[in-house]
Structure formats: C-alpha cells, structure tokens
Design a protein around this motif. Structure first.
Motif, PDB file in Angstrom:
ATOM      1  N   LEU A  79     -96.182  24.505  11.586  1.00  0.00           N
ATOM      2  CA  LEU A  79     -96.424  25.885  11.142  1.00  0.00           C
ATOM      3  C   LEU A  79     -95.329  26.829  11.634  1.00  0.00           C
ATOM      4  O   LEU A  79     -94.722  26.592  12.683  1.00  0.00           O
ATOM      5  N   PRO A  80     -95.096  27.913  10.898  1.00  0.00           N
ATOM      6  CA  PRO A  80     -94.107  28.903  11.328  1.00  0.00           C
ATOM      7  C   PRO A  80     -94.464  29.519  12.682  1.00  0.00           C
ATOM      8  O   PRO A  80     -95.634  29.757  12.974  1.00  0.00           O
ATOM      9  N   ARG A  81     -93.445  29.797  13.489  1.00  0.00           N
ATOM     10  CA  ARG A  81     -93.599  30.426  14.806  1.00  0.00           C
ATOM     11  C   ARG A  81     -93.350  31.921  14.663  1.00  0.00           C
ATOM     12  O   ARG A  81     -92.379  32.330  14.030  1.00  0.00           O
ATOM     13  N   ILE A  82     -94.214  32.726  15.287  1.00  0.00           N
ATOM     14  CA  ILE A  82     -94.136  34.179  15.092  1.00  0.00           C
ATOM     15  C   ILE A  82     -93.990  34.957  16.396  1.00  0.00           C
ATOM     16  O   ILE A  82     -94.297  36.135  16.440  1.00  0.00           O
ATOM     17  N   GLY A  83     -93.508  34.304  17.458  1.00  0.00           N
ATOM     18  CA  GLY A  83     -93.408  34.987  18.749  1.00  0.00           C
ATOM     19  C   GLY A  83     -94.698  34.833  19.515  1.00  0.00           C
ATOM     20  O   GLY A  83     -95.284  33.758  19.523  1.00  0.00           O
ATOM     21  N   GLY A  84     -95.178  35.898  20.140  1.00  0.00           N
ATOM     22  CA  GLY A  84     -96.413  35.850  20.903  1.00  0.00           C
ATOM     23  C   GLY A  84     -96.984  37.242  21.078  1.00  0.00           C
ATOM     24  O   GLY A  84     -96.544  38.200  20.437  1.00  0.00           O
ATOM     25  N   MET A  85     -97.933  37.378  21.981  1.00  0.00           N
ATOM     26  CA  MET A  85     -98.604  38.662  22.204  1.00  0.00           C
ATOM     27  C   MET A  85     -97.651  39.756  22.676  1.00  0.00           C
ATOM     28  O   MET A  85     -97.803  40.909  22.311  1.00  0.00           O
TER      29      MET A  85
END
Length: 135
Positions: A79-85
């Motif tokens: 799945l695509p990675r979107i950074g974090g909180m």
C-alpha cells in the motif's frame, strides 16, 4: 461494523500503546465518533495500530494508504505510504481520495488534519484515556 470499528480501535490503541506523550489537546470534532455516519469505504491509517485493527476487523480491503511505519499485516507492504501522525503527506493522502483517516491522540500535525478535513475527509482521532472514552 459501523459502531464496532471506533470502539475496537480505541480499545486496541489504549491496550497496545499505553499513554501517549501529552500533546496539544485535539478539538472535540476530531476525537468524537459519529455512530450515524456511513461506514467509510476508503481509509487511510496514520499509525500501525490503527492499520492492524482495521485489518483484524476484516475491513483491510478498505485501507488505501498507511503510515511509513506499517509492516503488518503483510498486505500493507503493497500500500502507498503517507507519512505519519506528525508528518502526514497532505498531497499523498489527498491523491488516495479517502473518505476517512484514522489516527491516535498524541503528537500530530493538526494543521494538516484540518486541511484534509477541509477537503471533506472524515478525520477520526479517538481519545482512549478512560474506559468511558473507549466505550
């Protein structure tokens, strides 16, 4: 499923991570769960614990993006990675067209979450400091 997911997510986050370091309090609009809202079809998870719970509840097929730290279950590696909180990629998340984003209370980029919400994306960061909040 619509009512089970938020409660199970909150319980899992409380059990798995204990207390988060104190951060600025999030507005109620981010922490409240609306049981009347339709179940999301495209979900982005900002932390591994949220991802694992969504998959454990059988809704993994709805997850379209995960944090840079996710490695379980194995399906998330594709799945695509979107950074974090604390460092979500606004552009990366928006490109995935989610209808819900799930995180945890603690350190977060509130400005990015507000920007995402301004696009009409539901952002849920449940509080889990007490049993009453989990329920």
């Amino acid at each position: 499923m619509n009512r089970v997911l938020p409660a199970a997510l909150a319980l899992s986050l409380a059990a798995c991570h204990g207390r988060s370091p104190p951060g600025p309090a999030l507005p109620e609009s981010f922490t409240a769960v609306d049981d009347r809202a339709p179940a999301p079809r495209r979900v982005v998870c900002l932390v591994p614990s949220a991802t694992e719970l969504v998959f454990a509840l059988g809704a993994g097929d709805r997850v379209v993006g995960v944090s840079a730290f996710d490695d379980y279950p194995p399906e998330v590696t594709r799945l695509p990675r979107i950074g974090g909180m604390t460092n979500p990629s606004f552009e990366g998340i928006a490109a995935l067209r989610p209808d819900a984003i799930v995180g945890v209370e603690g350190p977060t980029d509130l400005t990015a979450l507000r920007r995402l919400r301004s696009l009409g994306i539901r952002v849920v960061v449940p509080r889990v400091e007490s049993i009453e909040e989990v329920l």
